[in-house]
Design a protein around this motif. Sequence first.
Motif, PDB file in Angstrom:
ATOM      1  N   LEU A 148       0.830  -1.206   0.000  1.00 52.83           N
ATOM      2  CA  LEU A 148       0.000   0.000   0.000  1.00 52.83           C
ATOM      3  C   LEU A 148       0.862   1.252   0.000  1.00 52.83           C
ATOM      4  O   LEU A 148       0.558   2.239  -0.690  1.00 52.83           O
ATOM      5  N   MET A 149       1.950   1.231   0.760  1.00 52.06           N
ATOM      6  CA  MET A 149       2.856   2.375   0.795  1.00 52.06           C
ATOM      7  C   MET A 149       3.454   2.640  -0.589  1.00 52.06           C
ATOM      8  O   MET A 149       3.609   3.801  -1.002  1.00 52.06           O
ATOM      9  N   ALA A 150       3.798   1.572  -1.310  1.00 48.61           N
ATOM     10  CA  ALA A 150       4.330   1.743  -2.666  1.00 48.61           C
ATOM     11  C   ALA A 150       3.292   2.392  -3.574  1.00 48.61           C
ATOM     12  O   ALA A 150       3.610   3.291  -4.371  1.00 48.61           O
ATOM     13  N   TRP A 151       2.033   1.953  -3.473  1.00 51.34           N
ATOM     14  CA  TRP A 151       0.970   2.553  -4.286  1.00 51.34           C
ATOM     15  C   TRP A 151       0.834   4.049  -3.988  1.00 51.34           C
ATOM     16  O   TRP A 151       0.640   4.857  -4.893  1.00 51.34           O
ATOM     17  N   MET A 152       0.907   4.409  -2.706  1.00 49.88           N
ATOM     18  CA  MET A 152       0.717   5.814  -2.340  1.00 49.88           C
ATOM     19  C   MET A 152       1.883   6.686  -2.806  1.00 49.88           C
ATOM     20  O   MET A 152       1.701   7.863  -3.114  1.00 49.88           O
ATOM     21  N   ASN A 153       3.088   6.118  -2.870  1.00 50.82           N
ATOM     22  CA  ASN A 153       4.189   6.874  -3.460  1.00 50.82           C
ATOM     23  C   ASN A 153       3.943   7.101  -4.947  1.00 50.82           C
ATOM     24  O   ASN A 153       4.342   8.124  -5.508  1.00 50.82           O
ATOM     25  N   GLY A 154       3.262   6.137  -5.599  1.00 52.83           N
ATOM     26  CA  GLY A 154       2.863   6.343  -6.986  1.00 52.83           C
ATOM     27  C   GLY A 154       1.890   7.497  -7.139  1.00 52.83           C
ATOM     28  O   GLY A 154       1.976   8.287  -8.099  1.00 52.83           O
ATOM     29  N   VAL A 155       0.956   7.626  -6.184  1.00 53.83           N
ATOM     30  CA  VAL A 155       0.015   8.752  -6.203  1.00 53.83           C
ATOM     31  C   VAL A 155       0.767  10.074  -6.065  1.00 53.83           C
ATOM     32  O   VAL A 155       0.489  11.053  -6.776  1.00 53.83           O
ATOM     33  N   LYS A 156       1.738  10.112  -5.156  1.00 54.31           N
ATOM     34  CA  LYS A 156       2.527  11.330  -4.968  1.00 54.31           C
ATOM     35  C   LYS A 156       3.284  11.689  -6.246  1.00 54.31           C
ATOM     36  O   LYS A 156       3.359  12.864  -6.638  1.00 54.31           O
ATOM     37  N   LEU A 157       3.854  10.667  -6.894  1.00 50.36           N
ATOM     38  CA  LEU A 157       4.597  10.905  -8.124  1.00 50.36           C
ATOM     39  C   LEU A 157       3.696  11.523  -9.192  1.00 50.36           C
ATOM     40  O   LEU A 157       4.080  12.475  -9.880  1.00 50.36           O
ATOM     41  N   LEU A 158       2.487  10.985  -9.339  1.00 48.29           N
ATOM     42  CA  LEU A 158       1.546  11.533 -10.317  1.00 48.29           C
ATOM     43  C   LEU A 158       1.156  12.974  -9.986  1.00 48.29           C
ATOM     44  O   LEU A 158       1.006  13.808 -10.877  1.00 48.29           O
ATOM     45  N   ALA A 159       0.983  13.251  -8.682  1.00 46.54           N
ATOM     46  CA  ALA A 159       0.602  14.604  -8.269  1.00 46.54           C
ATOM     47  C   ALA A 159       1.682  15.610  -8.632  1.00 46.54           C
ATOM     48  O   ALA A 159       1.394  16.697  -9.164  1.00 46.54           O
ATOM     49  N   VAL A 160       2.937  15.256  -8.353  1.00 51.19           N
ATOM     50  CA  VAL A 160       4.031  16.174  -8.673  1.00 51.19           C
ATOM     51  C   VAL A 160       4.179  16.302 -10.185  1.00 51.19           C
ATOM     52  O   VAL A 160       4.432  17.392 -10.718  1.00 51.19           O
TER      53      VAL A 160
END
Length: 413
Positions: free
Chosen positions: A70-82
Amino acid sequence: MPTGFHLLIAAQFASALADNALLIVIIARLQELNLPGWWAPMLKFGFTVSYVLLAPFVGPLADAFPKARLMAWMNGVKLLAVGGLAWGVHPFAAFALVGFGAAAYAPAKYGLVTELVGPDRLVRANGWLEVSVVCAALFGTVLGGLLVSPWLLSQGAYAELREGLSHLGCFSASGLGVSILILMAVYALAGLLNLGVPNSGARYPASGIHPIALSRDFWCANRKLWADADGGLSLAVTTLFWGVGATLQLAVLRWAADVLQLPLSQSAYLQAAVAVGVIVGAAAAGRWVPLHAAKRMLVFGVLLGLFIPAIASTQSLTWAIPLLVLVGAVGGLMVVPLNALLQHRGYTLLSAGRSIAVQGFNENASVLMMLATYAALLALDVPIVALMWGFGLAIALAMGLLMGRETSSNPKT
């Protein structure tokens, strides 16, 4: 420490490093857009609001999936946001989406620590985690300052890269394109590290997905933790502490600009002084303060509040730096043991994910209220020195009242 713990710490460090550097870069982007100064605290407000609104849901979410995944998925969300900044997304919206990823990341991170280690090593594990968080804040602010510094932005290689990106149709409206690309790479690294963290093997009973049922379950858990003697006290302290920390982070930037006349790239480095102090305090607490002695650390909360007016009153960088280090040290000494006590009581009364979600809700509601108050006072042109005096004395009074209540209810503590 168990297998995978240090990889978890490394992943947490990389993700938090990017979060802290991104705040500085996005403030610089606000300045590029000539937006008023009160937008800076509103950035943190937007980042934090997901922690509050999603609190009933992120705990069950963290318990329903392998937490490292789940933590890996959320880092993906952060990457998309930036990455959205590349195509002109408003800085507030981009940072708010990063906050969404962080809100789901937090209960998985702290819950996994609780699952991996026992109560006898929980203060030590929290010491490691808090040191990683603060080291990330330290190096993140340094990285953020570097990424917006005139020296870096004027380098020939940086300018060539920026020009190349603009030809691809991205970052064309900003001089910070390469800086944003670097932060995207750090988030990608954090996600890859998360994928290497082993599954703890902990499993929890399945819960329903109906929003009303989840909200009702969350509020029952919230009341249960507040009603517990040790849980309620530690929750009150950490709630106050994180509200203070978020507001102080921005207040120091404004104070350094108004009083010390420092540019943003240099003001960011003053936050590093606080981070150094927290590292020292957190490491000392993890080494020498056992779980049963956590409540004795309340006195450092009073000192934390009293140091803030002292910082506001100095006009010398020579005095400001050691005072900022002291603020960080007393904060680390207080929050690490009380955070461990809160996690222990939450895990005992609830579950790893649910207890961290309750903690995150309360702490981030405090952040929202303090940031909203801070932004309103800035909009009213209250001088930063007077604002920091009132802020610090209010914190000292609140911590003193909590310490007095604990002493009167349990004289032997």
